[in-house]
Design a protein around this motif. Sequence first.
Motif, short mmCIF file in Angstrom:
data_model
loop_
_atom_site.label_atom_id
_atom_site.label_comp_id
_atom_site.label_asym_id
_atom_site.label_seq_id
_atom_site.Cartn_x
_atom_site.Cartn_y
_atom_site.Cartn_z
N ASP A 194 40.28 38.33 42.16
CA ASP A 194 39.22 39.32 42.39
C ASP A 194 39.81 40.71 42.45
OD1 ASP A 194 37.54 37.19 42.51
OD2 ASP A 194 36.98 37.43 44.61
N LEU A 195 40.89 40.87 43.20
CA LEU A 195 41.53 42.18 43.34
C LEU A 195 42.48 42.48 42.18
CD1 LEU A 195 42.32 42.23 47.18
CD2 LEU A 195 40.74 43.73 45.96
N SER A 196 43.30 41.52 41.81
CA SER A 196 44.33 41.80 40.80
C SER A 196 43.76 41.98 39.40
CB SER A 196 45.38 40.68 40.80
OG SER A 196 44.80 39.45 40.39
N GLN A 197 42.65 41.30 39.08
CA GLN A 197 42.06 41.41 37.75
C GLN A 197 40.87 42.39 37.69
OE1 GLN A 197 43.02 39.34 34.70
NE2 GLN A 197 44.76 39.70 36.02
N HIS A 198 40.16 42.53 38.80
CA HIS A 198 38.90 43.27 38.73
C HIS A 198 38.74 44.36 39.80
CE1 HIS A 198 37.78 40.15 35.92
NE2 HIS A 198 37.99 39.23 36.84
N GLU A 199 39.70 44.41 40.72
CA GLU A 199 39.65 45.39 41.81
C GLU A 199 38.33 45.35 42.56
OE1 GLU A 199 40.80 49.27 40.50
OE2 GLU A 199 42.81 48.64 39.89
#
Length: 447
Positions: free
Chosen positions: A438-443
């Motif tokens: 969620d964070l690493s790919q889409h922030e």
Amino acid sequence: MKIGLKWIVSFSIIALVAIGGLFWNPSSDTVNTGEFLSEDKIVGADVAWILAAAGLVLLMTPGLSFFYGGMVGKKNVISTMLQSFIALGVISILWVVVGFSLSFGDSLGFTLNGIHYGIIGNPLSYPFFSRVGVLPHHQMASTIPFILFALFQMKFAVITPAIITGSFAERVRFISYLLFIVLFCLFIYTPLCHMVWHPEGLLNKYFGVKDFAGGTVVHMSAGFAALAGALVVGNRKNPHHEPSNIPYVLLGTGMLWFGWFGFNAGSALSASASAATAFGTTTIASASAMMTWIFFDRINGRSVSALGACIGAVVGLVAITPGCGFVTIQESLFIGFITAIVSNVMVNWKALKKFDDTLDVFACHGVGGIMGMVLTAIFAHGEKASLLHGGVEVFLHHMVALILVSAFTFFGSLLLYKITDSMITLRVSEESENRGLDLSQHEESLM
């Protein structure tokens, strides 16, 4: 934020496609009168039902996103849901440009004993939906506008790659996934769709495969592609997680079950007795599988869980899909029962657990599709007799087709994963995996 070349190339392709459609040669839209019927052949009731059914099938993809999203860990809910949802964009565009032509265009294949057998459609038959208009097609959709048939079939193409995502959830790069589903649609889904559902298709015309609504085309192809994906991408660093949101799973199951009526009953392509039969068998097979799953869990010392009930219901829906319009209510009750037991055993089989199929896609969709294909060949009523009605040849043809489809979808997908990985690395870094997609790919984050 640094923008990679792959994103610029991807955007450029979308721009070229969007602009290219405006300049498509209008002369290519000329209707071949021998191919299409007159507008007065359209049946209003059929149009109304297939419009509704197409909408129901579209709803299944968001339903799948909730179903999968609730099962993964909290750090990967958004990424998992988006992988399903984004297929509505990617595959819809691809379907208009060339996918529909490859699936239902003029057959390209081989001739044996003077009979033509199709492997794939001609990509120049309906590019950019040229010649896909309001007139009914005399072979494929004789009572509804051809454009409605094309759009209805598009929803099947959309959900198939979305099903695969559950196998490599929590560890695949988003841009790599986009490339893979494009390749999968072009080289696995469209030829399989053509061979099973086109009047001239090899599996339809020669093998006589009975697949009313997609047990072979959708679920077996997705299931074996999922198994190949789990093998290529590899196991997660931390394969044990708690489902993030069981109510999401319940909501997704309800949306899937509701949408599946369009998936199965809509495949009659008419408001008819066949559609009513498919509607009934779909309901009962799913109910039977759900109840069988939870009781079988309890007999084996596991708790009766909401997650188990939902998985069981979906397994029943998968199993009845190929035969929903060919079997009786009584037979659908048995199909749901026996498939739930087989799939449950596969989900808990230690040998299969060695492969990190995150959400057990192969054990549910792959095995469910196989069981559906086998049981359809045993029980189906209709023009081509099944095993119980003296159709030994039909049964044997189904078994041969099952082997061919399994090999084609598994090894074909394996090759496409390798090609994708060679172009854009499939797996995220260990740091990104630990951080969560969620964070690493889409922030973005649920927190």
